[in-house]
Design an enzyme around this catalytic site. Structure first.
Site, short mmCIF file in Angstrom:
data_model
loop_
_atom_site.label_atom_id
_atom_site.label_comp_id
_atom_site.label_asym_id
_atom_site.label_seq_id
_atom_site.Cartn_x
_atom_site.Cartn_y
_atom_site.Cartn_z
N CYS A 73 0.84 -1.19 0.00
CA CYS A 73 0.00 0.00 0.00
C CYS A 73 0.87 1.25 0.00
O CYS A 73 1.87 1.33 0.73
CB CYS A 73 -0.91 -0.01 1.22
N ASP A 115 0.06 -6.12 -0.50
CA ASP A 115 -1.04 -6.38 -1.43
C ASP A 115 -0.62 -7.55 -2.31
O ASP A 115 0.44 -7.52 -2.94
CB ASP A 115 -1.31 -5.16 -2.32
N HIS A 145 -3.04 -0.45 -6.35
CA HIS A 145 -3.21 -1.49 -7.37
C HIS A 145 -3.26 -0.90 -8.78
O HIS A 145 -2.60 -1.40 -9.70
CB HIS A 145 -4.52 -2.27 -7.13
N GLY A 173 -10.49 -5.54 3.73
CA GLY A 173 -11.63 -4.78 4.20
C GLY A 173 -12.90 -5.06 3.41
O GLY A 173 -13.75 -4.18 3.26
#
Length: 281
Positions: free
Chosen positions: A188, A195, A227, A257
């Site tokens: 991130c 990620d 991303h 999340g």
């Protein structure tokens, strides 16, 4: 201007349970695109395919309703939505009453469209579909199709993007092939949290050296970027260094999340991939 550092990422957040569209936090695409040589119109097409697994609201009698949401954000939008803000926004539906699933879908479509198209000369909309529980068993799981790069026994020593690892055999006959790796990892941009993703690369042109391509994808391992930005960086590096005739880069990242984000970038207009999750998602 909104920047990632001003978002709720990495900060303690209060969870609103009454609908609040102001929770959405758009971030301009332009800054990160400038880093990879894009000034003005991007040289690709595509979209960001979002899946929201944690969506609930109340009907008019106060009974909870649930759904899975699929959101399609065109890559032409001037903004992305920071993912934690999107989670907080969806949570704000939890104790809010709506007359129907159609009203919820229309509200999400209007709010996200306003956020990602904010400031655009000719704003458009995003796509939103809601999948209700009676259709959950029709949600398939399918792995990305293509030749698996991970079969190669390569030495990996670079863990920041190294486009110089990319090469293509321009002295040989052109090919059309689809290559896949499950070894994509980045972090991130703000929090540094890992990620994890799988990536599919489809191209026509001079054959890309597969060992170098795998080493290049692994080189994102310690790189901090969202991303969407990682996929655009991969696209531009392959496009400029390997010079294919056609190129598509599609990544599916594991959820965080209750959300997963799956960017697709193509050199030529094409039908969007169906938003089908992989086993790791």
């Amino acid at each position: 201007m909104n920047t990632p550092e001003h978002s709720q990422l990495g900060k303690a957040s209060a969870y609103a349970d009454q609908y609040d569209a102001s929770l959405l936090f758009p971030i301009p695409r332009a800054d990160k695109r400038a880093e990879i040589g894009i000034d003005g119109n991007a040289p690709f097409f595509g979209a960001d395919l979002w899946t929201a697994f944690e969506l609930s609201w109340l009907n008019l009698r106060g009974k909870p309703q649930v759904a899975i949401a699929h959101i399609t954000v065109p890559c032409e939008t001037p903004h992305i939505v920071e993912s934690k803000s999107f989670k907080l926004y969806l949570n704000s539906f939890n104790n809010t009453r709506f007359a129907s699933e159609a009203e919820v879908r229309a509200r999400i479509r209007a709010d996200v469209s306003e956020a990602v198209w904010r400031g655009a000369e000719h704003p458009g909309t995003v796509g939103v579909t809601l999948l209700l529980p009676e259709a959950f068993d029709r949600e398939p799981i399918h792995e990305l199709d293509g030749l698996l790069l991970d079969r190669l026994d390569v030495e990996c020593t670079r863990y920041q993007p190294a486009p110089e690892l990319l090469a293509a055999h321009h002295d040989e006959a052109p090919v059309t092939e689809t290559l896949v790796s499950h070894l994509l990892k980045s972090n991130c941009l703000v929090t540094g949290q890992p990620d994890w993703g799988s990536v599919q690369i489809t191209y026509s042109g001079a054959q890309i050296d597969q060992a170098g391509l795998l080493q290049y994808l692994v080189s994102f391992r310690n790189h901090n970027e969202f991303h969407e930005q990682c996929v655009e960086r991969i696209f531009m590096d392959i496009w400029t260094r390997c010079r294919p005739i056609k190129l598509a880069v599609y990544a599916r990242y594991t959820r965080r999340g209750g959300l997963d984000i799956n960017p697709l970038r193509t050199s030529h207009p094409q039908q969007l991939q169906r938003n089908v999750r992989t086993a790791r998602q």
